[in-house]
Design a protein around this motif. Sequence first.
Motif, mmCIF file in Angstrom:
data_model
loop_
_atom_site.group_PDB
_atom_site.id
_atom_site.type_symbol
_atom_site.label_atom_id
_atom_site.label_comp_id
_atom_site.label_asym_id
_atom_site.label_seq_id
_atom_site.Cartn_x
_atom_site.Cartn_y
_atom_site.Cartn_z
ATOM 1 N N VAL A 118 0.794 -1.128 -0.216
ATOM 2 C CA VAL A 118 -0.305 0.255 -0.188
ATOM 3 C C VAL A 118 1.152 1.021 0.385
ATOM 4 O O VAL A 118 0.259 2.248 -0.838
ATOM 5 N N LEU A 119 2.106 1.570 0.551
ATOM 6 C CA LEU A 119 2.916 2.344 0.719
ATOM 7 C C LEU A 119 3.481 2.892 -0.646
ATOM 8 O O LEU A 119 3.541 3.668 -1.416
ATOM 9 N N GLU A 120 4.192 1.591 -1.021
ATOM 10 C CA GLU A 120 5.040 1.867 -2.409
ATOM 11 C C GLU A 120 3.799 1.410 -3.893
ATOM 12 O O GLU A 120 4.010 2.589 -4.613
ATOM 13 N N ASP A 121 2.898 1.062 -3.766
ATOM 14 C CA ASP A 121 1.961 1.584 -5.056
ATOM 15 C C ASP A 121 0.939 1.892 -4.560
ATOM 16 O O ASP A 121 0.205 2.787 -5.538
ATOM 17 N N LEU A 122 0.283 2.909 -3.354
ATOM 18 C CA LEU A 122 -0.914 4.141 -3.384
ATOM 19 C C LEU A 122 0.022 5.240 -2.934
ATOM 20 O O LEU A 122 -0.162 5.806 -3.179
ATOM 21 N N ALA A 123 0.350 4.996 -1.313
ATOM 22 C CA ALA A 123 0.386 6.235 -0.346
ATOM 23 C C ALA A 123 1.332 7.230 -0.820
ATOM 24 O O ALA A 123 1.448 8.526 -0.378
ATOM 25 N N SER A 124 2.452 5.776 -1.589
ATOM 26 C CA SER A 124 3.591 7.147 -1.822
ATOM 27 C C SER A 124 3.117 8.074 -3.536
ATOM 28 O O SER A 124 3.410 9.228 -3.346
ATOM 29 N N PRO A 125 2.793 6.972 -4.195
ATOM 30 C CA PRO A 125 3.113 7.662 -5.751
ATOM 31 C C PRO A 125 1.631 8.716 -5.692
ATOM 32 O O PRO A 125 1.611 9.360 -6.672
ATOM 33 N N ILE A 137 4.382 19.302 -14.109
ATOM 34 C CA ILE A 137 5.899 18.480 -13.956
ATOM 35 C C ILE A 137 4.546 16.962 -15.134
ATOM 36 O O ILE A 137 4.072 17.006 -15.054
ATOM 37 N N PRO A 138 4.743 17.067 -16.175
ATOM 38 C CA PRO A 138 4.218 16.608 -17.214
ATOM 39 C C PRO A 138 4.470 14.544 -16.588
ATOM 40 O O PRO A 138 4.942 14.392 -16.076
ATOM 41 N N GLU A 139 3.237 14.372 -16.983
ATOM 42 C CA GLU A 139 3.129 12.716 -16.123
ATOM 43 C C GLU A 139 4.513 12.029 -17.016
ATOM 44 O O GLU A 139 4.660 11.111 -15.736
ATOM 45 N N ALA A 140 5.212 11.949 -18.111
ATOM 46 C CA ALA A 140 5.776 11.039 -18.223
ATOM 47 C C ALA A 140 7.029 11.804 -17.709
ATOM 48 O O ALA A 140 7.806 10.263 -17.668
ATOM 49 N N THR A 141 7.611 12.393 -17.049
ATOM 50 C CA THR A 141 8.579 13.057 -15.873
ATOM 51 C C THR A 141 7.515 13.280 -14.455
ATOM 52 O O THR A 141 8.945 13.837 -13.636
ATOM 53 N N SER A 142 6.584 12.571 -13.750
ATOM 54 C CA SER A 142 5.948 12.716 -13.254
ATOM 55 C C SER A 142 7.300 11.986 -12.002
ATOM 56 O O SER A 142 7.748 10.714 -12.066
ATOM 57 N N ALA A 143 7.103 12.460 -10.593
ATOM 58 C CA ALA A 143 7.755 12.027 -9.817
ATOM 59 C C ALA A 143 7.944 10.701 -8.794
ATOM 60 O O ALA A 143 8.336 10.181 -8.388
ATOM 61 N N ALA A 144 6.892 10.172 -9.280
ATOM 62 C CA ALA A 144 5.747 9.227 -9.099
ATOM 63 C C ALA A 144 6.582 8.073 -9.678
ATOM 64 O O ALA A 144 6.642 6.865 -9.786
ATOM 65 N N SER A 145 7.459 8.689 -10.764
ATOM 66 C CA SER A 145 8.145 7.461 -12.058
ATOM 67 C C SER A 145 9.627 8.098 -11.901
ATOM 68 O O SER A 145 10.124 8.579 -11.502
ATOM 69 N N SER A 146 10.321 6.768 -11.726
ATOM 70 C CA SER A 146 11.840 6.704 -11.415
ATOM 71 C C SER A 146 12.175 7.855 -12.601
ATOM 72 O O SER A 146 13.342 8.311 -12.052
ATOM 73 N N ASN A 147 11.972 7.569 -13.899
ATOM 74 C CA ASN A 147 13.182 9.126 -14.412
ATOM 75 C C ASN A 147 12.830 10.189 -14.088
ATOM 76 O O ASN A 147 13.052 10.850 -14.024
ATOM 77 N N GLY A 148 11.219 10.148 -13.493
ATOM 78 C CA GLY A 148 11.060 11.905 -13.130
ATOM 79 C C GLY A 148 11.787 12.047 -11.590
ATOM 80 O O GLY A 148 11.414 13.383 -11.156
ATOM 81 N N ARG A 149 12.110 11.151 -10.835
ATOM 82 C CA ARG A 149 12.888 12.256 -9.591
ATOM 83 C C ARG A 149 13.548 13.234 -9.896
ATOM 84 O O ARG A 149 13.952 13.641 -8.923
#
Length: 166
Positions: A118-125, A137-149
């Motif tokens: 729940v933390l990794e898959d929902l509560a954090s992203p 920040i565009p979705e493709a580079t969202s912080a929830a994705s590894s490339n957006g960090r």
Amino acid sequence: MEWNEPQLIPLDRFRELRHRSPVERFEGEGYTGWRLFGYDEVKTAFTDYERFSSQGEHNPDDPIDSSILRQDPPKHRQLRMLVSKAFTPRVIESMEPAIRKLAEQLLDKAAAKPVFDVLEDLASPLPISVIARMLGIPEATSAASSNGRRIWSERTKSATSNASAR
């Protein structure tokens, strides 16, 4: 599952820990810290930021390390005042359909996995993605994705630097 089932919220265990030892050392995978179960202990930890700092070891690759979550007063207070203007009830209400859609997407993605964290898959992203959208920040580079960090980290640092310069 009922909200008060022992597997979900172990209230009896928390009660036992409060009486036996309201402070407990915790060592987990890649994390060491303290668990506080007593009201007075939690209050002290929240109000005595000289002894109980939110600032840990700085990791420049982790956007959370540069965020409001890892700041002590007075910097935390300045950032919270700035951020609170963006999180008015009206703004959040207007974003509700997008937030609901994002939550559904995250849950669908998690349902396809053999194990749901729940933390990794929902509560954090979820909050990271919502805030990223608010920052443009565009979705493709969202912080929830590894490339957006990296982008998230740079924009967060820029925003906090600009806020503290005022």
